[in-house]
Structures are given as structure tokens and as C-alpha cells.
Design a protein around this motif. Structure first.
Motif, short mmCIF file in Angstrom:
data_model
loop_
_atom_site.label_atom_id
_atom_site.label_comp_id
_atom_site.label_asym_id
_atom_site.label_seq_id
_atom_site.Cartn_x
_atom_site.Cartn_y
_atom_site.Cartn_z
N ARG A 117 6.87 -13.30 -43.97
CA ARG A 117 7.20 -14.40 -43.08
C ARG A 117 6.14 -14.48 -41.97
O ARG A 117 5.84 -13.47 -41.34
CB ARG A 117 8.59 -14.20 -42.45
N GLY A 118 5.61 -15.65 -41.78
CA GLY A 118 4.60 -15.81 -40.73
C GLY A 118 3.37 -14.96 -40.95
O GLY A 118 2.72 -14.53 -40.00
N GLY A 119 3.04 -14.70 -42.22
CA GLY A 119 1.86 -13.91 -42.55
C GLY A 119 2.04 -12.41 -42.45
O GLY A 119 1.08 -11.66 -42.62
N LYS A 120 3.28 -11.95 -42.18
CA LYS A 120 3.53 -10.52 -42.02
C LYS A 120 4.61 -10.06 -42.98
O LYS A 120 5.59 -10.78 -43.23
CB LYS A 120 3.95 -10.22 -40.58
N ASP A 121 4.46 -8.86 -43.51
CA ASP A 121 5.46 -8.30 -44.42
C ASP A 121 6.63 -7.75 -43.61
O ASP A 121 6.44 -7.09 -42.58
CB ASP A 121 4.85 -7.18 -45.27
N ILE A 122 7.83 -8.01 -44.11
CA ILE A 122 9.03 -7.58 -43.40
C ILE A 122 9.98 -6.86 -44.35
O ILE A 122 9.91 -7.01 -45.58
CB ILE A 122 9.77 -8.77 -42.75
N LEU A 123 10.88 -6.10 -43.74
CA LEU A 123 11.95 -5.41 -44.47
C LEU A 123 13.26 -5.78 -43.78
O LEU A 123 13.41 -5.58 -42.58
CB LEU A 123 11.73 -3.90 -44.41
N ARG A 124 14.21 -6.30 -44.57
CA ARG A 124 15.51 -6.69 -44.00
C ARG A 124 16.63 -6.16 -44.88
O ARG A 124 16.98 -6.76 -45.89
CB ARG A 124 15.63 -8.22 -43.90
N PRO A 125 17.23 -5.03 -44.52
CA PRO A 125 18.38 -4.52 -45.28
C PRO A 125 19.60 -5.41 -45.07
O PRO A 125 19.82 -5.96 -43.98
CB PRO A 125 18.60 -3.13 -44.68
N ARG A 126 20.39 -5.53 -46.13
CA ARG A 126 21.62 -6.34 -46.07
C ARG A 126 22.78 -5.49 -46.57
O ARG A 126 22.82 -5.11 -47.74
CB ARG A 126 21.47 -7.59 -46.93
#
Length: 278
Positions: free
Chosen positions: A108-117
């Protein structure tokens, strides 16, 4: 019952069915209300309390290193040790299983992210539904699609500081409301030919979420005509959780009229300082 009353009843019935389905999706056990954190990955391998593994991001993409007692399930297959996700395209990502949780790995927005659910997340467990204005055919507004000579990249801000989103805008939607002509820049929608509009209006920050609302727009007909049904204006995930990277509307999509239709300010965020205020 008169024909006009029958048409109004059918309009309301269709809206109620749409809103019920929208709420069903919103309360999915692994939907946005289940997100427990938003983590920005970099080259330093890092562990997070709500996800297994040590995660990093480099020019070669995202990598996770799992301890001997940790496991992810990717595309139905158990994964152990080190796994390389590779380079993730903007607004793309993966959902991988970790026990009862789902781990989102995305860009997102050129950056890698981690989102646990996690399905047991308090926000999801306590969710009591989103209020909306009463559906009113007055807010199903005829509009005309005015295409650009060529699609234009439009850069907008985000609900979190430090990133921007770039969307392709094929044109604008022109319509009349309260005796004035308005134009909203439209982005490409989720299906070919459809459109999406992000907007704010004079209700934003009072009865509706300040930063944005979203309206899905069907494909215009051969004469470029379409209906903007503001009764179906919805909140984006950032209206509920600080772990969302939702885009903000372009400047020209900030309406000065009050669009008293669609979803209202979520209880979960009301009274908190909202993203994108002003």
C-alpha cells in the motif's frame, strides 16, 4: 397501494437487501474489523505479537522466517522455515492462514505491510452495525459521465500519514443537486466499466465520517448516462479502524452541499479524532 407507493416500497426493499449484504461482508470473521495491527515492513527481520514468523521486506520482496514450531498455510499447503513471497504489486497482496487467524501481506502506498486478522478481535466482537440515513429516491441522482481524452493518474492522500495512493481516473461525473452543477472525479471501479467515487460533503465530520465516503457507480450506458445513488454511499475501513490505509478524496470531490444519504458516522470512531479531518 398506489403505483408510486409501490415503487417507493420496492426502492426501500432493494436498499435494505443491499445494506444487509454490505453489513454481512463487513462482519466477516477475517474482514477489516478483525485486523489487530498495521505493520510496515523493512529490511530488518521483525517479529510481531499477533503473527507467527519474523518478517522483512527488501527490493526482492517480502520474506518470512518461521520458527521450528510455527506454520503458515499458503494456498492450502503448510509452509515451514523460510518463505519468499516475492515482489508484491501495488494494491495487491496475499491472505495466508495462521491457525484461526488470517495474515494479510500486501503493498500500500509503495510499502509492504503486514496486517493480521483475528476473528476474536474486540472491534469485531463489539460491532453493532452501522447506522444510515433512511433511503430516499431523491438521492438517486441522474448523472452524465464526461470522459477524459485519456485516463489520468490522480495522486491522493491516505488515512495514515506518510503514504499516497495513485489511481487512474477515466473521467468525471456531472450532476445537478440543489440547483447547482457538480462534478466528481471518478476512478476505475472493481469491475470493467464500473466507476468509484470518493467524496466528502457538508455532513462530513458531523453526521458522517470526516475523511471520506465511497460510492460504487455502475457502468454508464451508451449515452454516458448513469445514476449516482447516494443512498449507497458507504464508509471505508478507516472509518472503523486505525489499521487501514484508505485513500482520501481528490480536492475537487469535496462537495459543499449536504448529502444526507448513505452510511453515517460509525459509533466505533465517533468522538475520536478522525483521520483526514479538514
Amino acid at each position: 397501494m398506489s403505483e408510486q407507493q409501490g415503487q417507493h416500497s420496492e426502492f426501500v426493499r432493494q436498499w435494505e437487501a443491499w445494506h444487509a449484504e454490505h453489513e454481512r461482508v463487513r462482519t466477516d470473521p477475517h474482514g477489516f474489523l478483525a485486523v489487530t495491527s498495521l505493520n510496515w515492513l523493512d529490511a530488518e527481520p521483525t517479529r510481531y505479537p499477533d503473527a507467527p514468523g519474523s518478517w522483512s521486506s527488501t527490493a526482492e520482496g517480502v520474506t518470512v522466517e518461521l520458527a521450528v514450531d510455527e506454520e503458515l498455510v499458503i494456498d492450502g499447503s503448510p509452509v515451514h522455515g523460510t518463505h519468499h513471497f516475492g515482489v508484491i504489486e501495488e494494491r495487491a497482496g496475499f491472505l495466508v492462514r495462521a491457525g484461526e487467524a488470517v495474515i494479510e501481506v500486501a503493498k500500500r502506498g509503495g510499502k509492504d505491510i503486514l496486517r493480521p486478522r483475528h476473528p476474536g478481535n474486540e472491534l469485531l466482537a463489539d460491532y453493532a452495525g452501522t447506522a444510515a440515513y433512511e433511503p430516499d429516491p431523491r438521492w438517486a441522482v441522474p448523472a452524465r459521465f464526461v470522459p477524459f481524452d485519456a485516463p489520468r493518474p490522480v495522486t491522493v492522500g491516505a488515512a495514515v500519514e506518510g503514504i499516497q495512493h495513485v489511481y487512474q481516473a477515466p473521467g468525471q461525473l456531472e450532476f445537478e443537486l440543489d440547483g447547482a452543477t457538480h462534478r466528481l472525479t471518478a476512478f476505475n471501479g472493481g469491475r470493467p466499466g464500473t466507476l468509484q467515487v470518493l467524496f466528502t460533503d457538508a455532513t462530513s465530520g458531523t453526521t458522517t465520517y470526516p475523511a471520506n465516503r465511497s460510492l460504487a457507480v455502475p457502468a454508464p450506458d451508451d449515452d454516458q448516462r448513469v445514476v449516482l445513488d447516494f443512498n449507497r454511499a458507504t464508509n471505508l475501513p478507516c472509518a472503523y479502524t486505525e489499521h487501514a490505509t484508505c485513500p482520501l478524496p481528490p480536492a475537487e470531490n469535496r462537495l459543499r452541499v449536504a448529502v444526507e444519504a448513505g452510511e453515517r458516522y460509525p459509533f466505533e470512531r465517533h468522538g475520536k479524532e478522525p483521520h483526514g479531518k479538514g
